[in-house]
Structure formats: C-alpha cells, structure tokens
Design a protein around this motif. Structure first.
Motif, short mmCIF file in Angstrom:
data_model
loop_
_atom_site.label_atom_id
_atom_site.label_comp_id
_atom_site.label_asym_id
_atom_site.label_seq_id
_atom_site.Cartn_x
_atom_site.Cartn_y
_atom_site.Cartn_z
N GLN A 124 0.82 -1.21 0.00
CA GLN A 124 0.00 0.00 0.00
C GLN A 124 0.85 1.26 0.00
N LEU A 178 -2.94 -1.05 -7.89
CA LEU A 178 -2.99 -1.97 -6.75
C LEU A 178 -4.36 -2.62 -6.68
N PHE A 194 -6.61 -4.97 -4.37
CA PHE A 194 -6.66 -5.42 -2.98
C PHE A 194 -7.06 -6.87 -2.83
N TYR A 208 -15.26 -7.33 -3.73
CA TYR A 208 -16.14 -6.53 -2.88
C TYR A 208 -16.10 -5.05 -3.21
N GLN A 209 -15.30 -4.66 -4.18
CA GLN A 209 -15.26 -3.25 -4.52
C GLN A 209 -16.09 -2.95 -5.76
N GLN A 214 -11.03 1.87 -3.76
CA GLN A 214 -11.48 2.79 -4.82
C GLN A 214 -10.46 3.90 -5.05
N PRO A 263 -20.81 -0.83 -2.68
CA PRO A 263 -20.20 -2.05 -2.14
C PRO A 263 -20.48 -2.24 -0.65
#
Lengths: 286, 272
Positions: A52, A88, A90, A95-96, B183, B208
């Motif tokens: 990250q 990136l 995740f 789930y996004q 996001q 989401p």
C-alpha cells in the motif's frame, strides 16, 4: 534504473493502540522493470502494508518511495499520478465492484484518468481479454457473476489503467484450485504480453515458485530476503524458522539429495520434479 | 480519519456511576432532563449545574471527554442562543434606542438559559453512554420497554436488533476504510471538488458497503438460526442485574432534586 524503489521505509501505526506498532521497518528494496516479484510472509508480517506504500495509499512514517526515481510524495499531484502508474488490486477485490455493468466497472479506473472514450474502450477490452472476460458479459451486472468471475472483473478494473507496475494482494485467496490456477496463468500471460512489472502477494510458496522471477520474504516487519527463487528456496531452514514452508516437492528432493541421490535441489513444482525424476530414471537405464 | 468516529462511546472506569444499574441510570437521565426543563430561575439552574458537576466528578470520566461530547453541538447552541437573543423582545432594551436592533434583558436571560439547557442535556446523556456499555444499555432498554409486551410489541426482538447494530458499527467502519482504499487505488478522488462531486464520489463506496452489509446480515441470520435462535422470548442472561442499595439511593437523590427544584420554582420569582 529500478522502476520502484523503497528507501529506508518505515511505517508505524499509532492510532489503533497506545503502544506504537511498527507495520514495516527499514525496508530497502529495488524492483527492476519487467520483473515478476512474489512477496511472501506470515500473516501480519507487513506484506499488505508494504504494497500500500507503493501507490501512495499509505505515507511512510520515515523514508521514501521512488517511482521512476521520483519521490511519489513530492506533491499532491504526484501521489494521485502514482495511483495510476502503480495499479494496486486489494485482497478480495470483488467486494469493490459497484457499477451497473461489468463494462462500466472495468472502465472506472481509466475514466478517473480522464482518458478519451476510445482510449477507455480500448483499455477495457484489452484488460477484459487478459482476464478472460468475453465481450458478451460486458452488459451483465457484476453482482450476477460467479465468485471467480467477479474476482477477474475486479482485477481487470485495475489492469485497465494500464499501470507500469501491477500489484495484486493475494489474488488467489479463497478460490478453488481451478480458479487459482486460472488467475495464476492469467498473471503470467499478462506479464509476458505487456513486459510490465508485476508484484503479487501470496501465502503459497508453490504459487510463488510457479510464477515469480524474484521473491521477497517479509518477516516481522522487515525484509528477510529478496533474491531469485533458487536462492531463496535453497535456504529452506531459515524459511521454516519464519513459519514458512518450502513446497513439499522441494522437501522430497532435498532429502533425496541428503541420502546421496544425485538430483537437483532446485525443484519447486511437481512438473519440475517429474522432469527431474525422468531424467534420473532415464540416466540410470543407460 | 474514519477510525476517529466513536459511536456508543464507552469510557471504561471503576466508579459508582459505572456500577449503577443501567435501568436506573436511564431513569435518572430522563428525570434529570425533565428537571432541566422545569427550572424557572437561577436557583434551579445552580442546582442542575451542581448536580451535573458532582455526577461527572463521581463518574471519573475525564473533563476532556466531556468537552469532546459538546464539540459537535457548539454551532447549534450558538445559533439558537443568538436567534433567541433577537427574537425575544419583551423587557428592557439594553442597546441605544437609535440602533435598529434591540437586545432586551429578558432576551439575554432567555438565550443564556437555552444555551445552558442544551449543553447540560447533551452532557447528561453522554454521561449515560460513557458510563454504560452498549450491552447493558440494550438490556436496560429491553427491561424498561417490557410493559409494551402487553400490547404485543416484540420488545425482545428490538433489543436483539439494537445489540447487533451496535456490534457491527466497528466492523462497518473497518469495511468502509477498506473499500475507500480500494477505490482510491483505482483513482477515485474523494478529497477534492465541490459538494456535488463529493457526493457523486461516495457512490463507489456506498454501493459495495450496502452489498456487503446485506451479505453480512444474511450470513449472520443463518448462523444464528443454526444455533437455534428463536426470538428473544424466555431467554435467560449470563449476567443477572440486580437493583442494589446504591440504585435506590440514586433514585431518592433524584426525587429530592426534583422536589427541590419545584419548591425553588414556587418560592422564588421566575425569570423565564
């Protein structure tokens, strides 16, 4: 020049608890262009925190992250830019998903880059191809897809930004063996085709052995090893001490070697093992 | 940033107030709030403020935490006070006649009372949540509402719902954090732009979050059914709460305060 460079990077979380907790400490690594790096380490060893940092989601408490030799925290603009240059993805990226259609969801990243309609379209189609999502699925709702498909759409969403460096945080977590192999093959094909840098975090030593050109081992917030697959896996004892395991095939071949059988120790996958055994058997026949 | 949100803020300490029964504490808080609105003069106001300060000291909740609870309402307090200052035109004008606005002595007192009332009200109710764990609180609400069972209100179910809602606040905050990062990694810009842009930027986070909340709720319902959860009727508790001497004492004190304030109202002149 390395594409990504971490110089003395440390990150400490202070908010969560009164005692300071170092997530990563004094990380120095250089990642060359076109490499496929596998990051392994125990749960809580700092793998996710490290990745990250690469796209500026986390700011190092100390040290610098250099992208193409430039500090990504130089200004607000460079941070924003680094999000696109370093894609990136995740853990559990499915789930996004949020858009009405698969196409729109993949296009979210490129749209944020303010690309033109045609460029977006091109990027979306290309990314979908890499992950094996056919054009016939574009108009479906992402919520109607199967788990594996959702995962691939989400990965495509990151690939569509055409980043210089693609980072995948445990891309195979929670998938069945078939789904896992599919994702791994996909990563390999993507890297081969684009010649871009790919970094992936994994728990599985087998997966890393199958894919990576270089392995980064994290242990207790620090980089324990950063070397080629052969060099890292030959230090099996150290790895076991860190709670990591070399693949089972490797173990077998290592003990064979110990017992005096003339085999190579650099066997990490079943396929390699099969070839090595055939070589051995074929050799003894003569 | 999102982790800073502290809802159902409980401050762990060992004090008399913490040990009071939650049911009694709710009754005390309600009674105290009624008293806040009963007061008609500065004597009563003094009693209210003194009681509140004494309770705060007894509760061992640091002063800083109390201030934190008032912070969000500072604007509302100032706004209503100023509005009332100009709205209340009875009494003697304190400003020169030639000015086009006027502030009267009555208006000044009225605004002052209003500000103190709102602040004491908020402090009293946040003292309740600071000194009572969410589980105790739901238990107390369930008990206090149990007479409603007579008219077939499913009080037990409501209590379970509340417990679950409180339980999932930290989980949802964590989830929001994760989705926001994901996001942002796709270039979502959450920090710049006008109000409309920012509201639009929330869509990729809220959808989401909704989806996963429903999924979670579904999973949880399933898991509860697997462990034979039927509705709350006839369930027993691990921790039995009993009314003790100090609870009775607290009730006596609040009755005395209420009587005192009523007496002060009748024997001294009203200022509002």
């Amino acid at each position: 020049m390395p594409v990504l460079q971490a110089v003395n990077v440390s990150h400490r979380y202070t908010q969560a608890s009164p005692t300071q907790f170092s997530a990563i400490e004094n990380v120095n690594i250089e990642i060359e262009n076109g490499e496929l790096v596998g990051i392994i380490g125990h749960t809580g060893s700092g793998k996710s925190t490290l990745v990250q940092h690469f796209n500026g989601l986390l700011k190092p408490t100390e040290g610098k992250i250099l992208l193409d030799g430039k500090d990504i925290w130089e200004s607000k603009k460079t941070v924003h830019q680094s999000r696109f240059k370093v894609g990136l993805c995740f853990q559990y990226p499915e789930y996004q998903l949020f858009e009405e259609t698969v196409y729109k969801d993949i296009a979210f990243g490129p749209k944020n880059m303010k690309l033109s309609e045609e460029e977006i379209d091109k990027a979306v189609r290309k990314a979908a191809e890499y992950v094996g999502i056919s054009a016939s699925m574009f108009q479906k709702s992402p919520f109607d897809l199967s788990g594996g498909e959702k995962r691939r759409v989400a990965i495509a969403g990151v690939m569509a930004m055409e980043p210089q460096v693609l980072i995948l945080d445990e891309p195979t977590a929670g998938l069945d063996p078939k789904g896992r192999d599919r994702i791994l093959d996909m990563i390999k094909a993507y890297q081969k085709d684009t010649k871009k840098t790919v970094i992936f975090v994994s728990h599985s030593m087998e997966d890393v052995a199958k894919l990576a050109t270089k392995v980064l081992v994290m242990n207790k917030s620090r980089v324990a090893m950063y070397d080629t697959v052969d060099n890292v896996y030959s230090r099996a004892e150290e790895l076991t001490e860190m709670g990591l395991n070399v693949p089972q095939v490797t173990k077998i071949f290592m003990s064979l070697k110990k017992q005096g059988v003339d085999v190579s120790q650099n066997i990490y996958t079943v396929e390699q093992g099969k070839a090595e055994l055939l070589r051995l058997l074929g050799g003894s026949k003569k | 940033m999102i982790k800073d949100i502290t809802i159902g803020q409980y401050f762990s300490a060992k004090s008399v107030i913490h040990r009071l029964d939650a049911r009694i504490k709710i009754i005390l808080t309600i009674a105290f709030i009624v008293n806040i609105f009963l007061i008609k003069n500065f004597w009563g106001l003094g009693v209210i403020v003194a009681t509140l300060i004494a309770t705060t000291l007894l509760s061992k909740v640091p002063f800083k935490m109390i201030l934190k609870s008032i912070k969000p309402i500072v604007f509302i307090v100032i706004f209503t006070a100023v509005l009332n200052l100009f709205y209340m035109q009875d009494g003697r004008n304190l400003l020169p006649e030639s000015w086009f606005i006027s502030i009267t002595d009555k208006g000044l007192i009225f605004a002052f009372f209003l500000a103190v009332r709102i602040i004491t009200l908020v402090i009293a109710s946040s003292l309740l949540t600071y000194t009572t764990t969410p589980t105790e609180l739901t238990f107390a609400i369930e008990k206090l509402l149990s007479p409603l069972k007579l008219i077939k209100v499913p009080v037990n179910t409501f209590a379970t719902m509340m417990t679950l809602a409180l339980r999932f606040i930290p989980t949802l905050i964590e989830e929001t954090d994760k989705i926001m990062s994901a996001q942002k990694a796709r270039g979502a810009d959450l920090e710049t732009g006008g109000i409309i842009d920012r509201i639009k930027a929330m869509v990729p986070i809220l959808i989401p979050l909704f989806v996963s909340s429903f999924r979670r709720a579904n999973d949880l319902a399933f898991a509860m059914e697997c462990r034979c959860y039927t509705d709350g009727e006839g369930r027993t508790r691990m921790k039995q709460n009993k009314i003790s001497f100090k609870d009775i004492a607290a009730l006596v004190i609040i009755v005395l305060i209420t009587t005192g304030i009523v007496l002060l109202n009748t024997f001294f002149t009203h200022v509002i």
